[in-house]
Design a protein around this motif. Structure first.
Motif, PDB file in Angstrom:
ATOM      1  N   ALA A  62      20.539  27.943  37.701  1.00 14.77           N
ATOM      2  CA  ALA A  62      20.009  28.566  36.483  1.00 14.77           C
ATOM      3  C   ALA A  62      20.507  29.999  36.343  1.00 14.77           C
ATOM      4  CB  ALA A  62      18.482  28.548  36.505  1.00 14.77           C
ATOM      5  N   PRO A  63      21.070  30.375  35.206  1.00 16.38           N
ATOM      6  CA  PRO A  63      21.504  31.757  34.990  1.00 16.38           C
ATOM      7  C   PRO A  63      20.304  32.702  34.999  1.00 16.38           C
ATOM      8  CG  PRO A  63      22.404  30.274  33.323  1.00 16.38           C
ATOM      9  CD  PRO A  63      21.342  29.516  34.045  1.00 16.38           C
ATOM     10  N   LEU A  64      20.560  33.951  35.348  1.00 18.76           N
ATOM     11  CA  LEU A  64      19.518  34.983  35.319  1.00 18.76           C
ATOM     12  C   LEU A  64      19.979  36.107  34.404  1.00 18.76           C
ATOM     13  CD1 LEU A  64      16.743  35.768  36.665  1.00 18.76           C
ATOM     14  CD2 LEU A  64      18.103  37.317  38.096  1.00 18.76           C
ATOM     15  N   ASP A  65      19.174  36.405  33.395  1.00 18.04           N
ATOM     16  CA  ASP A  65      19.503  37.410  32.376  1.00 18.04           C
ATOM     17  C   ASP A  65      18.662  38.660  32.648  1.00 18.04           C
ATOM     18  OD1 ASP A  65      20.087  38.849  30.109  1.00 18.04           O
ATOM     19  OD2 ASP A  65      19.659  37.222  28.708  1.00 18.04           O
ATOM     20  N   VAL A  66      19.319  39.751  33.054  1.00 18.36           N
ATOM     21  CA  VAL A  66      18.639  40.983  33.463  1.00 18.36           C
ATOM     22  C   VAL A  66      18.922  42.093  32.459  1.00 18.36           C
ATOM     23  CG1 VAL A  66      18.351  42.686  35.307  1.00 18.36           C
ATOM     24  CG2 VAL A  66      18.954  40.319  35.872  1.00 18.36           C
ATOM     25  N   VAL A  67      17.858  42.764  31.975  1.00 17.73           N
ATOM     26  CA  VAL A  67      18.008  43.918  31.079  1.00 17.73           C
ATOM     27  C   VAL A  67      17.332  45.117  31.733  1.00 17.73           C
ATOM     28  CG1 VAL A  67      17.389  44.921  28.852  1.00 17.73           C
ATOM     29  CG2 VAL A  67      18.169  42.546  28.982  1.00 17.73           C
ATOM     30  N   ILE A  68      18.078  46.205  31.878  1.00 15.20           N
ATOM     31  CA  ILE A  68      17.614  47.395  32.590  1.00 15.20           C
ATOM     32  C   ILE A  68      17.648  48.606  31.670  1.00 15.20           C
ATOM     33  CG2 ILE A  68      18.114  48.976  34.504  1.00 15.20           C
ATOM     34  CD1 ILE A  68      17.070  46.283  35.429  1.00 15.20           C
ATOM     35  N   PHE A  69      16.578  49.401  31.712  1.00 17.57           N
ATOM     36  CA  PHE A  69      16.597  50.672  30.985  1.00 17.57           C
ATOM     37  C   PHE A  69      17.487  51.650  31.736  1.00 17.57           C
ATOM     38  CE2 PHE A  69      14.890  55.025  30.561  1.00 17.57           C
ATOM     39  CZ  PHE A  69      15.258  55.233  29.246  1.00 17.57           C
ATOM     40  N   ASP A  70      18.498  52.152  31.063  1.00 15.48           N
ATOM     41  CA  ASP A  70      19.471  53.068  31.664  1.00 15.48           C
ATOM     42  C   ASP A  70      19.023  54.503  31.423  1.00 15.48           C
ATOM     43  OD1 ASP A  70      21.647  54.201  32.837  1.00 15.48           O
ATOM     44  OD2 ASP A  70      23.097  53.584  31.304  1.00 15.48           O
TER      45      ASP A  70
END
Length: 467
Positions: A62-70
């Motif tokens: 399963a792909p993992l989609d990560v969003v991070i506050f820069d």
């Protein structure tokens, strides 16, 4: 919104959630609710077999989609976490997105029922946690607390967390966010500048004001703040009030008791901060500056003090002279304080969430479990110059920068006198109203009496369910 998380923020402002700096409640609330209503039940989640080493049943492919506050912490630390995840799940494709506009990037995906799997929901464009929870958009993270820790499977994740982490991750009675960074908040100054002028760290507000006169005579502004984001000055105001009023005041502010704004601790605090304005101690232009602009001016020795959370050092790495000697101190004591000078605001911040409709929610929680390993905590300390909520998580051999070390020293000195109000998370509209009032106060367009009346009116509204 460190930017842990301004941050900090709480930049990852959140610690504290400094992200309450901007009033973005109404539009996200409407958008999220409509998105939830139109999602048609959400996306299909991938579920695998649960085992001792795979407690959430992550599907290996399963792909993992990560969003991070820069923000203040950057995003390099997250890449280290992602490498750890790939090691555990080599067949999974991990996508990494860094942004300073969480709302703009994430809200449309939430509304469409196609959110990322894990989000660092921080910064000035944070989506408010109470809004997300009320819209039913957050995964219940209780299974994370009950899962075995990576380093010692005989212990649950909840056993290795710093005190208060679970409380600060609980919104409306549900544990829905991992506040990952352990941050302290207070005032900062340059050790080099103070040594050059023979100035001493002021422990009382009277000493702070007296020192301000000396600083001004030396051609330096006594005080700068992140004017465009009044959350920072709100933290200073509220910390003064909490230390003056003690645990009773802290409990009542978190419960939205509007009567506290008629009492001495609130008045003492706002009048103390207003004294900075009255005496013309502000760095010229600071009321219109962003956090980076004001902090950079401070790094250039244009101002002596600035309020911020512990993400400051990492956020200002490029702007800080090598011999600056960044130093943290608690808010100075007001007369009659019920807490000692050493008392500081400290606790978990920088909220990470797993959306309820995430396709790989199991992977999102496993990512968090890896973050909460000693390897993850040490990687964060190395990359982001800050501590995490993992007890004794950092390898002792890791050398900390001066500012970060000074926060560790202050935390030890505080002992049990550490506090962290939760009203910013639970009553985001109230926090926004306070932001707006404080901006007016610092610009000298509002006096303390009016500030108190404005904040009390907002508290009354919040207490009736209007937040």
């Amino acid at each position: 919104m460190g930017s842990t998380s301004e941050p900090n923020r709480l930049s990852r402002r959140g610690l504290i959630q400094r992200a309450a700096a901007l009033g973005i409640v109404a539009v996200p609330a409407a958008g999220l609710l409509s998105g939830c209503a139109s999602s048609g039940g959400g996306t299909k989640q991938e579920n695998g077999t649960k085992t001792a080493t795979n407690p959430f049943g992550v599907v290996e492919t399963a792909p993992l989609d990560v969003v991070i506050f820069d923000g203040g912490f950057g995003d390099d630390y997250a890449k280290r976490f992602e490498a750890m995840y790939r090691t555990e799940h080599p067949k999974a494709k991990v996508s990494h997105t860094a942004t300073q506009n969480i709302t703009g990037l994430v809200q449309p995906r939430l509304n469409a029922g196609d959110p990322p799997d894990i989000i660092d929901d921080s910064g000035n464009q944070q989506i408010k946690l109470d809004v997300l929870e009320k819209a039913g958009q957050l995964t219940d993270l209780t299974p994370l607390l009950q899962a075995p820790s990576v380093d010692d499977p005989s212990k649950k994740v909840s056993d290795i967390l710093m005190p208060g982490t679970v409380d600060l991750g609980t919104v409306n009675g549900k544990f829905v966010t991992l506040q990952y960074v352990y941050t302290v908040f207070g005032l900062w100054y340059s050790g080099k500048l103070f040594k050059q002028h023979g100035w001493s760290e002021p422990k009382t507000w009277d000493d702070f004001i007296s020192l301000g006169a000396e600083i001004k005579k030396a051609g330096v502004a006594p005080f700068a703040h992140q004017g465009k984001y009044p959350y920072y000055i709100d933290v200073a105001i509220m910390d003064l009030a909490i230390k003056n009023g003690g645990t009773d005041f802290l409990t009542r502010i978190d419960k939205m008791d509007p009567t506290i704004w008629d009492e001495d601790p609130a008045r003492n605090a706002i009048e103390a901060i207003y004294e900075i304005v009255q005496k013309d101690y502000l760095l010229p232009g600071t009321n219109g500056m962003t956090h980076i602009e004001s902090q950079t001016a401070w790094n250039q020795y244009k101002a002596a003090f600035i309020p911020c959370g512990a993400w400051l050092e990492n956020e200002q790495l490029k702007a800080t002279p090598s011999d600056f000697e960044m130093t943290f101190m608690p808010m100075p004591s007001l007369s009659g304080d019920k807490m000692p000078f050493q008392a500081i605001r400290g606790g978990a911040n920088e909220p990470y969430i797993v959306p309820r409709q995430a396709k790989n929610a199991a992977g999102g929680m496993e990512f968090m479990r890896l973050m909460l390993s000693k390897k993850g905590a040490t990687a964060f300390a190395q990359a982001a110059n800050s501590l995490t909520v993992v007890k004794d998580g950092v390898d002792p051999s890791v050398k900390l920068r001066p500012g970060t070390q000074s926060t560790v020293t202050a935390l030890k000195a505080a002992g049990a006198n550490v506090f962290n109000p939760t009203y910013v998370t639970d009553y985001s509209a109230f926090a926004t109203d306070m932001d707006n009032a404080s901006a007016e106060l610092m610009a000298n367009r509002m006096k303390p009496d009016q500030w108190l009346k404005t904040v009390k009116a907002s508290a009354q509204k919040a207490a009736k369910g209007g937040s």
